[in-house]
Structure formats: C-alpha cells, structure tokens
Design an enzyme around this catalytic site. Structure first.
Site, PDB file in Angstrom:
ATOM      1  N   THR A 158       0.906  -1.059   0.005  1.00  0.00           N
ATOM      2  CA  THR A 158      -0.070  -0.024  -0.032  1.00  0.00           C
ATOM      3  C   THR A 158       0.852   1.356   0.042  1.00  0.00           C
ATOM      4  O   THR A 158       1.934   1.152   0.769  1.00  0.00           O
ATOM      5  CB  THR A 158      -1.062   0.242   1.286  1.00  0.00           C
ATOM      6  OG1 THR A 158      -1.841  -0.922   1.097  1.00  0.00           O
ATOM      7  CG2 THR A 158      -1.651   1.284   1.407  1.00  0.00           C
ATOM      8  N   ARG A 200     -13.930  -7.513   0.662  1.00  0.00           N
ATOM      9  CA  ARG A 200     -13.016  -7.314   1.734  1.00  0.00           C
ATOM     10  C   ARG A 200     -12.552  -5.928   1.768  1.00  0.00           C
ATOM     11  O   ARG A 200     -12.035  -5.629   0.803  1.00  0.00           O
ATOM     12  CB  ARG A 200     -11.742  -8.438   1.843  1.00  0.00           C
ATOM     13  CG  ARG A 200     -10.915  -8.425   2.999  1.00  0.00           C
ATOM     14  CD  ARG A 200      -9.808  -7.606   2.734  1.00  0.00           C
ATOM     15  NE  ARG A 200      -8.853  -7.467   3.615  1.00  0.00           N
ATOM     16  CZ  ARG A 200      -7.709  -6.742   3.788  1.00  0.00           C
ATOM     17  NH1 ARG A 200      -7.610  -5.646   2.646  1.00  0.00           N
ATOM     18  NH2 ARG A 200      -6.837  -6.456   4.521  1.00  0.00           N
ATOM     19  N   VAL A 201     -12.542  -5.257   2.880  1.00  0.00           N
ATOM     20  CA  VAL A 201     -11.631  -4.176   2.882  1.00  0.00           C
ATOM     21  C   VAL A 201     -10.777  -3.930   4.047  1.00  0.00           C
ATOM     22  O   VAL A 201     -11.146  -4.426   5.048  1.00  0.00           O
ATOM     23  CB  VAL A 201     -12.869  -2.896   2.991  1.00  0.00           C
ATOM     24  CG1 VAL A 201     -12.097  -1.612   3.243  1.00  0.00           C
ATOM     25  CG2 VAL A 201     -13.602  -2.519   1.849  1.00  0.00           C
ATOM     26  N   GLY A 202      -9.620  -3.429   3.813  1.00  0.00           N
ATOM     27  CA  GLY A 202      -8.604  -3.407   4.826  1.00  0.00           C
ATOM     28  C   GLY A 202      -8.737  -1.979   5.641  1.00  0.00           C
ATOM     29  O   GLY A 202      -9.613  -1.407   5.724  1.00  0.00           O
ATOM     30  N   ASP A 203      -7.320  -1.866   6.263  1.00  0.00           N
ATOM     31  CA  ASP A 203      -7.280  -0.650   6.882  1.00  0.00           C
ATOM     32  C   ASP A 203      -7.091   0.843   5.988  1.00  0.00           C
ATOM     33  O   ASP A 203      -7.425   1.776   6.431  1.00  0.00           O
ATOM     34  CB  ASP A 203      -6.011  -0.552   7.951  1.00  0.00           C
ATOM     35  CG  ASP A 203      -4.916  -0.748   6.996  1.00  0.00           C
ATOM     36  OD1 ASP A 203      -4.828  -1.818   6.089  1.00  0.00           O
ATOM     37  OD2 ASP A 203      -3.942  -0.083   6.979  1.00  0.00           O
ATOM     38  N   THR A 253       1.011   0.180   6.416  1.00  0.00           N
ATOM     39  CA  THR A 253       0.932  -0.624   5.293  1.00  0.00           C
ATOM     40  C   THR A 253       1.132  -1.867   6.054  1.00  0.00           C
ATOM     41  O   THR A 253       1.408  -2.304   7.108  1.00  0.00           O
ATOM     42  CB  THR A 253       2.076  -0.487   4.329  1.00  0.00           C
ATOM     43  OG1 THR A 253       1.916  -1.549   3.387  1.00  0.00           O
ATOM     44  CG2 THR A 253       3.217  -0.612   4.968  1.00  0.00           C
ATOM     45  N   GLY A 254       0.402  -3.018   5.432  1.00  0.00           N
ATOM     46  CA  GLY A 254       0.530  -4.343   6.074  1.00  0.00           C
ATOM     47  C   GLY A 254      -0.886  -5.107   6.146  1.00  0.00           C
ATOM     48  O   GLY A 254      -1.881  -4.592   5.591  1.00  0.00           O
ATOM     49  N   GLY A 262      -4.067  -5.553   6.954  1.00  0.00           N
ATOM     50  CA  GLY A 262      -5.264  -4.338   7.624  1.00  0.00           C
ATOM     51  C   GLY A 262      -5.828  -4.689   8.758  1.00  0.00           C
ATOM     52  O   GLY A 262      -6.335  -3.955   9.587  1.00  0.00           O
TER      53      GLY A 262
HETATM   54  N1  ASP Z   1      -3.068  -2.542   4.356  1.00  0.00           N
HETATM   55  C1  ASP Z   1      -3.509  -2.922   3.020  1.00  0.00           C
HETATM   56  C2  ASP Z   1      -4.894  -3.778   3.231  1.00  0.00           C
HETATM   57  O1  ASP Z   1      -4.847  -4.460   4.257  1.00  0.00           O
HETATM   58  C3  ASP Z   1      -2.655  -4.017   2.362  1.00  0.00           C
HETATM   59  C4  ASP Z   1      -1.205  -3.803   2.289  1.00  0.00           C
HETATM   60  O2  ASP Z   1      -0.687  -2.801   2.728  1.00  0.00           O
HETATM   61  O3  ASP Z   1      -0.632  -4.410   1.175  1.00  0.00           O
HETATM   62  O4  ASP Z   1      -5.581  -3.888   2.742  1.00  0.00           O
END
Ligand code: ASP
Length: 325
Positions: A187, A215-218, A238-239, A241
C-alpha cells in the site's frame, strides 16, 4: 520488482529532522513590517516509490499544498501497471476483480474515502473529491464508481495481463487464506508537509491479493490506515489491514505523539500493541511511518524488509526501516 529492492541510500533521518522556518518576505515599510514564514516541505512514503515521492516533493517545492501534492504523487503509482499493489494493474480479489481502496486527510481534519471501487484508477483523487464535493466522508462500491463517473473519471479495466496471469496461477491451488507476507504489502501511504507547514496524507491500495470479495482493509479507514492532526503530526500504515484496524494504528500513533512520544517511539509502541496480542512471532507484516510538527520522522515494522521513501530539498532517499524481528 524495483520497489522491493530495498537499497539504503542514506541515513539522513536517523535522528529526525527539525524544519526551521525561513524568512521569505520582509516589507521595507518599518511600521507595517510583515514577515511570512515558509517551511521546508518534505514527503514521507511507505516503500520504495522514488518517482511518486519526487512528483509530490517537486509539487511542494513549487508551493502546491500538501494534499494536492500527495494525490499527484501517488497517482504515478496508481497508473503504473507494473505495480501490482495499487491502482491499475493491482492484484484482484479471488474472483478476479480488482477493487481499490483509498483515503485522504488534510490539515483541517477533513477527510474522504472510497472503498472497494472498481474500474477507477485514481482512487486517491476520488477520495479527495468525496471530501470536497459531497457532504459525506465515505463512498463504497457501486456508489463510489457512480460518483467517479459523474465527475468525469474514465472507466478502465484494471486487471492487467500480468495480474491476470498471477491470479490464474493462484487459482490452481486457490488457497483460501490471505497471502500474508511482505511481498503482498505495498500500500502506498504518503505524508506531505507543505510550505505553510500544513500536513496532509493519502493512502491508496488494491488491498490484499486474492482477498474475499468485498473485503476492505485498513487503508481507506481514517484512523487505521491514515490519520492527521495538524497540531501534532500524521501516521500511515501498510501491511495486514485487519491487525491495523484492531489497534486503530494511525490514530494511536498520533495520540502517542500528542502524549510526548517521538514519531519513532510512537511507531514502535503501535507495532508493540499488535505483537502483544499474538502468541509468538506473527507470520504477517505491518509497518508504520509517522511525522510530527517538528518535522521529525519515524518508522517501524514487524519484520525486516520494509523501507520508506523520504524527499526533502531535492534529495530523495529510500531508507530501510527498523523492525521488531
Ligand atoms: N493494508 C492493506 C490492506 O490490508 C494491504 C497492504 O498494505 O498491502 O488492505
């Protein structure tokens, strides 16, 4: 992939930076002496995104405001088909559909977000439009796309041949678990400070590769993927979520800075909050970057392999982050 080659090009910010005001204009008339302060702009982004950072940095140096600069910077990667984690060419969900998430927040605390948007490349700009042109903060799915089309965005097929090929390969096994490793967490979060010393931020992503539909992340969730308080500082994540959302990571970092922690200490504590809920070393990745109003910056990640990009005064660097493991 270029952005995965984490070459440390410098250690400029080891101890953080103090941005000192430069006196720009002094009116000669002694009685109405008016002094305008100008701050040295800078850009801080997750991962190795030199071009995006440079575009935003150059815009800031020209006097563009922090939010406009950040949106224009990340737009480069949103259009980059070789980047399979953001925008056009992003990895699809397990049904083969690319759905994008983004949010923006400015120095006034205004924010906008779009969730699970299809066929629109520049979702960071769209989130900014939601903020500026609607009475709402969040638009999701079809509604977000409908709004984009009403604003003149061009619909595109976002599944690039490269991402389609990778998805077909994934389908051979169709592992239902999210792919949790550093390669999938790219991200782009970008924090910009402009010549007025105003902070704004953007977060844009295609989310986890092969996620469940819907699905929706952070990343588009204000407070989780991004938070700005112009009196204190800003943070972006990032990471994985799900773990960031559970700890409201970016808001947490800004609140820790409010309590007096440096950006580095705040990022470390936010990663610690995630780790303390795990039994042992987690097999997922989360990373944060943060800055405060003094221009100090920090970053921390769970595993090695995270780097961030930092632009200031025409110098653009990719710096390897400290990590807990
Ligand atoms: N944070 C993002 C999510 O969970 C994924 C990512 O950072 O690669 O959607």
């Amino acid at each position: 992939m270029r952005r995965k080659t984490f070459i440390q090009q410098g250690s400029l910010l080891a101890s953080g930076m103090l941005i000192s005001p430069v006196l720009l204009n002094k009116k000669k008339n002694a009685t109405s002496k008016k002094i305008m302060a100008s701050f040295t702009p800078y850009v801080l982004s997750t991962w190795n995104v030199p071009r995006a950072n440079e575009i935003a940095g150059a815009a800031l140096d020209r006097g563009i405001n922090a939010l406009e600069a950040a949106v224009s910077g990340v737009a480069f990667e949103e259009s980059n088909l070789l980047n399979t984690t953001v925008g056009n060419g992003g990895a699809p969900d397990r049904d083969g559909e690319v759905t994008l998430d983004a949010c923006v927040m400015n120095h006034k605390g205004d924010c906008g977000a779009v969730l699970a948007v299809q066929n629109i490349t520049h979702v960071a700009a769209l989130a900014k439009d939601v903020m500026e042109k609607t009475p709402h903060v969040i638009l999701a799915g079809e509604g977000a796309k409908k709004f984009a089309l009403s604003q003149g965005y061009t619909p595109e097929d976002l599944l690039s041949p490269q991402s389609k090929k990778a998805w077909k390969k994934w389908l051979e096994k169709g592992n239902y678990q999210p792919e949790i490793n550093v390669e999938n967490h790219d991200t782009i979060g970008m924090l910009c400070s402009d010549q007025n010393g105003h902070l704004s931020g953007v977060c844009t992503t295609s989310g986890l590769a092969y996620k469940m539909k819907g699905r929706v992340g952070d990343s588009p969730i204000i407070g989780s993927g991004l938070f700005i308080d112009n009196n204190i500082g800003g943070a972006v994540a990032t990471g994985l979520g799900e773990e960031v959302i559970k700890t409201v990571g970016s808001f947490l970092i800004v609140e820790l800075m409010r309590q007096g922690k440096s950006p580095q200490e705040a990022c470390e504590e936010a990663i610690g909050r995630i780790i303390e809920k795990q039994s042992g070393k987690p097999d997922f990745h989360v990373a944060y970057i943060a800055t405060n109003k003094k221009g100090e910056i920090g970053s921390y990640s769970i595993h090695q392999g995270f780097s961030y990009s930092f632009y200031k005064k025409n110098i653009n660097q990719n710096i390897i982050s400290k990590s807990i493991y």
